[in-house]
Design an enzyme around this catalytic site. Structure first.
Site, PDB file in Angstrom:
ATOM      1  N   ASP A  25       1.000  -1.160   0.192  1.00 57.51           N
ATOM      2  CA  ASP A  25       0.059  -0.016   0.024  1.00 57.51           C
ATOM      3  C   ASP A  25       1.059   1.226  -0.045  1.00 57.51           C
ATOM      4  O   ASP A  25       1.723   1.449   1.072  1.00 57.51           O
ATOM      5  CB  ASP A  25      -0.713   0.136   1.231  1.00 57.51           C
ATOM      6  N   ALA A  49      -2.736   4.905  -8.187  1.00 56.45           N
ATOM      7  CA  ALA A  49      -3.507   6.190  -7.883  1.00 56.45           C
ATOM      8  C   ALA A  49      -5.003   5.914  -7.301  1.00 56.45           C
ATOM      9  O   ALA A  49      -5.657   5.065  -7.473  1.00 56.45           O
ATOM     10  CB  ALA A  49      -3.399   6.976  -9.265  1.00 56.45           C
ATOM     11  N   TYR A  50      -5.303   7.056  -6.619  1.00 60.73           N
ATOM     12  CA  TYR A  50      -6.576   7.233  -6.157  1.00 60.73           C
ATOM     13  C   TYR A  50      -7.288   7.832  -7.439  1.00 60.73           C
ATOM     14  O   TYR A  50      -6.950   9.008  -7.617  1.00 60.73           O
ATOM     15  CB  TYR A  50      -6.891   7.875  -4.897  1.00 60.73           C
ATOM     16  N   THR A  90      -1.555  13.768 -14.524  1.00 59.13           N
ATOM     17  CA  THR A  90      -3.001  13.744 -15.273  1.00 59.13           C
ATOM     18  C   THR A  90      -3.263  15.049 -15.987  1.00 59.13           C
ATOM     19  O   THR A  90      -2.765  16.015 -15.745  1.00 59.13           O
ATOM     20  CB  THR A  90      -4.320  13.580 -14.385  1.00 59.13           C
ATOM     21  N   ASP A  91      -3.877  14.956 -17.252  1.00 57.62           N
ATOM     22  CA  ASP A  91      -4.348  16.331 -17.930  1.00 57.62           C
ATOM     23  C   ASP A  91      -5.400  17.288 -16.919  1.00 57.62           C
ATOM     24  O   ASP A  91      -5.665  18.255 -17.350  1.00 57.62           O
ATOM     25  CB  ASP A  91      -5.211  15.895 -19.190  1.00 57.62           C
ATOM     26  N   TYR A 114      -9.341  15.469  -6.612  1.00 59.19           N
ATOM     27  CA  TYR A 114      -8.562  14.614  -7.316  1.00 59.19           C
ATOM     28  C   TYR A 114      -7.273  15.249  -8.107  1.00 59.19           C
ATOM     29  O   TYR A 114      -6.136  15.253  -7.949  1.00 59.19           O
ATOM     30  CB  TYR A 114      -9.419  13.850  -8.152  1.00 59.19           C
ATOM     31  N   LYS A 118      -3.510  15.269  -7.526  1.00 55.94           N
ATOM     32  CA  LYS A 118      -2.446  14.851  -8.576  1.00 55.94           C
ATOM     33  C   LYS A 118      -1.283  15.787  -8.662  1.00 55.94           C
ATOM     34  O   LYS A 118      -0.069  15.444  -8.739  1.00 55.94           O
ATOM     35  CB  LYS A 118      -3.267  14.377  -9.818  1.00 55.94           C
TER      36      LYS A 118
HETATM   37  N1  LIG Z   1      -7.483   6.286 -15.965  1.00 58.13           N
HETATM   38  C1  LIG Z   1      -7.614   7.312 -16.273  1.00 58.13           C
HETATM   39  O1  LIG Z   1      -8.280   7.824 -17.433  1.00 58.13           O
HETATM   40  C2  LIG Z   1      -6.281   8.484 -16.177  1.00 58.13           C
HETATM   41  C3  LIG Z   1      -6.183   9.711 -16.860  1.00 58.13           C
HETATM   42  C4  LIG Z   1      -5.218  10.521 -16.422  1.00 58.13           C
HETATM   43  C5  LIG Z   1      -4.256  10.095 -15.625  1.00 58.13           C
HETATM   44  N2  LIG Z   1      -4.241   8.629 -15.150  1.00 58.13           N
HETATM   45  C6  LIG Z   1      -3.128   8.398 -14.252  1.00 58.13           C
HETATM   46  O2  LIG Z   1      -2.670   7.169 -14.691  1.00 58.13           O
HETATM   47  C7  LIG Z   1      -2.301   6.459 -13.627  1.00 58.13           C
HETATM   48  C8  LIG Z   1      -2.556   5.027 -13.838  1.00 58.13           C
HETATM   49  O3  LIG Z   1      -3.885   5.141 -13.878  1.00 58.13           O
HETATM   50  P1  LIG Z   1      -4.781   3.702 -14.345  1.00 58.13           P
HETATM   51  O4  LIG Z   1      -5.906   4.326 -15.284  1.00 58.13           O
HETATM   52  O5  LIG Z   1      -4.278   2.500 -14.533  1.00 58.13           O
HETATM   53  O6  LIG Z   1      -5.715   3.704 -12.722  1.00 58.13           O
HETATM   54  P2  LIG Z   1      -6.401   2.281 -12.378  1.00 58.13           P
HETATM   55  O7  LIG Z   1      -6.813   1.385 -13.374  1.00 58.13           O
HETATM   56  O8  LIG Z   1      -7.532   2.818 -11.423  1.00 58.13           O
HETATM   57  O9  LIG Z   1      -5.236   1.733 -11.645  1.00 58.13           O
HETATM   58  C9  LIG Z   1      -4.682   2.187 -10.461  1.00 58.13           C
HETATM   59  C10 LIG Z   1      -4.272   1.118  -9.568  1.00 58.13           C
HETATM   60  O10 LIG Z   1      -3.632   1.705  -8.297  1.00 58.13           O
HETATM   61  C11 LIG Z   1      -3.926   0.874  -7.188  1.00 58.13           C
HETATM   62  N3  LIG Z   1      -3.763   1.680  -5.970  1.00 58.13           N
HETATM   63  C12 LIG Z   1      -4.830   2.559  -5.509  1.00 58.13           C
HETATM   64  N4  LIG Z   1      -4.396   2.965  -4.398  1.00 58.13           N
HETATM   65  C13 LIG Z   1      -3.230   2.167  -4.024  1.00 58.13           C
HETATM   66  C14 LIG Z   1      -2.456   2.305  -2.845  1.00 58.13           C
HETATM   67  N5  LIG Z   1      -2.766   3.173  -1.814  1.00 58.13           N
HETATM   68  N6  LIG Z   1      -1.490   1.531  -2.921  1.00 58.13           N
HETATM   69  C15 LIG Z   1      -1.165   0.451  -3.820  1.00 58.13           C
HETATM   70  N7  LIG Z   1      -2.139   0.408  -4.916  1.00 58.13           N
HETATM   71  C16 LIG Z   1      -3.120   1.374  -5.087  1.00 58.13           C
HETATM   72  C17 LIG Z   1      -5.379   0.411  -7.588  1.00 58.13           C
HETATM   73  O11 LIG Z   1      -5.730  -0.867  -6.856  1.00 58.13           O
HETATM   74  P3  LIG Z   1      -7.248  -1.002  -6.614  1.00 58.13           P
HETATM   75  O12 LIG Z   1      -7.797  -1.571  -7.708  1.00 58.13           O
HETATM   76  O13 LIG Z   1      -7.276  -2.033  -5.557  1.00 58.13           O
HETATM   77  O14 LIG Z   1      -7.793   0.092  -6.015  1.00 58.13           O
HETATM   78  C18 LIG Z   1      -5.240   0.086  -9.061  1.00 58.13           C
HETATM   79  O15 LIG Z   1      -4.682  -1.122  -9.197  1.00 58.13           O
HETATM   80  C19 LIG Z   1      -2.625   7.158 -12.488  1.00 58.13           C
HETATM   81  O16 LIG Z   1      -1.538   8.157 -11.886  1.00 58.13           O
HETATM   82  C20 LIG Z   1      -3.591   8.015 -12.836  1.00 58.13           C
HETATM   83  O17 LIG Z   1      -3.844   9.176 -12.057  1.00 58.13           O
HETATM   84  C21 LIG Z   1      -5.249   7.744 -15.307  1.00 58.13           C
END
Ligand SMILES: NC(=O)c1ccc[n+]([C@@H]2O[C@H](COP(=O)([O-])OP(=O)(O)OC[C@H]3O[C@@H](n4cnc5c(N)ncnc54)[C@H](OP(=O)(O)O)[C@@H]3O)[C@@H](O)[C@H]2O)c1
Length: 281
Positions: A25, A49-50, A90-91, A114, A118
């Site tokens: 975590d 990420a949250y 993030t954007d 959020y 970030k």
């Molecule tokens: N998705 C988008 O549209 C988007 C857009 C812009 C930027 N981003 C950035 O891209 C990155 C990757 O995003 P993603 O889309 O791959 O997100 P995701 O699918 O939600 O994956 C995030 C992962 O982080 C895990 N996580 C959350 N809190 C944690 C903690 N405290 N300790 C360890 N693991 C934790 C989650 O586990 P659980 O599933 O168990 O919660 C999940 O496996 C992030 O930095 C996000 O902010 C994403």
């Protein structure tokens, strides 16, 4: 994204250790420090990420813990073992009023809990490390999303199409949806070329969520009743930037390959998804 980073770096011959939240975590500073001390990695990539943008408005402290203080934990631990740190942002750090794709030099102006968390994560990485690599991306969709509860936009569209109900998607919000395998490959290229600082990696072309939905249905050979809506009709708890597409100009100037077209990215996604569902990927 984490799944694709593991895949990409493994394919390139790195010895990769992936963690989910149950293994480490990232909000637990002592656990992060101990894990990095045990492994002594050369590179740490943080895709945790949250990400619940609307829920974060009711629990800003949880968003800050996952997206900001956790990055502080990772940055401090990287400093102790002298590891390179790659962090994803993030954007949504932008307010969406520029009306053109955002560059790395543009002023940030987050619009909610959020987004603030970030941006604070970026600042923590820069506060504790001399040369972190911070990659801002947008609307990530990767094949692993077909197996997770939260999924991604493509999965939501496919699920809604299956329900047979009319589907309404906003046409007045524009982003640059980003195919996770292509993002992972460009990230690995940046790492291997020793780049640091902030880089944008978006899908390459600004597109409204409505047009993106049309591409998905065309690629999947589906023809649901799809109607445009707008932010006035479709209110969300959190404010979101209306135009948050990212410019890949700096990335391409650094000699990294352009991102695939949206149509090709969606096609690749759907093919990879088929392989996952058939058990061949
Ligand atoms: N998705 C988008 O549209 C988007 C857009 C812009 C930027 N981003 C950035 O891209 C990155 C990757 O995003 P993603 O889309 O791959 O997100 P995701 O699918 O939600 O994956 C995030 C992962 O982080 C895990 N996580 C959350 N809190 C944690 C903690 N405290 N300790 C360890 N693991 C934790 C989650 O586990 P659980 O599933 O168990 O919660 C999940 O496996 C992030 O930095 C996000 O902010 C994403």
């Amino acid at each position: 994204m984490g799944t694709e980073l593991v895949r990409e770096f493994t394919q390139r011959g790195y010895h990769v250790t992936g963690f989910d939240r149950f293994a480490v975590d990232v909000t637990d500073g002592a656990r992060v420090e101990q894990t990095l001390a045990d492994i002594d990695p050369a590179i740490v990539l943080n895709a945790a990420a949250y990400n619940q943008v609307d829920v974060a408005e009711n629990e800003p402290a949880a968003a800050f813990a996952g997206n900001a203080l956790a990055v502080r934990n990772l940055a401090l631990a990287c400093r102790q073992v002298d590891a390179r740190f790659v962090h994803f942002s993030t954007d949504y750090v932008f307010d969406g009023t520029a009306g053109r794709p955002y560059t790395e030099e543009d002023q940030t102006h987050p619009q909610g809990a959020y987004a603030v968390s970030k941006l604070a994560g970026e600042l923590y990485a820069q506060a504790y490390l001399d040369s972190p690599l911070i990659v801002r991306t947008s609307g990530v969709f990767g094949p692993a999303g077909c197996r997770t509860n939260r999924g991604n936009f493509v999965e939501v569209m496919l699920r809604l199409a299956k329900s047979g109900q009319p589907i309404r998607v906003v046409e007045d919000h524009v982003a640059s949806p980003t195919y996770a395998p292509a993002l992972a490959a460009r990230t690995a290229d940046l790492v291997e070329h020793n780049h640091s600082g902030v880089f944008h990696i978006g899908g390459g072309v600004p597109i409204s969520w409505f047009e993106y939905a049309k591409l998905i249905f065309a690629g999947a050979g589906l023809n649901p009743e799809l109607r445009p809506t707008n932010e006035r009709e479709y209110r969300t708890v959190a404010r979101r930037p209306k135009f948050s597409a990212l410019s890949n100009g700096k990335l391409e100037l650094a000699g990294i390959a352009p991102m695939p077209s949206m149509a090709d990215a969606v096609k690749s996604y759907l093919a990879a998804r088929e392989e996952i569902l058939n058990g061949t990927r």
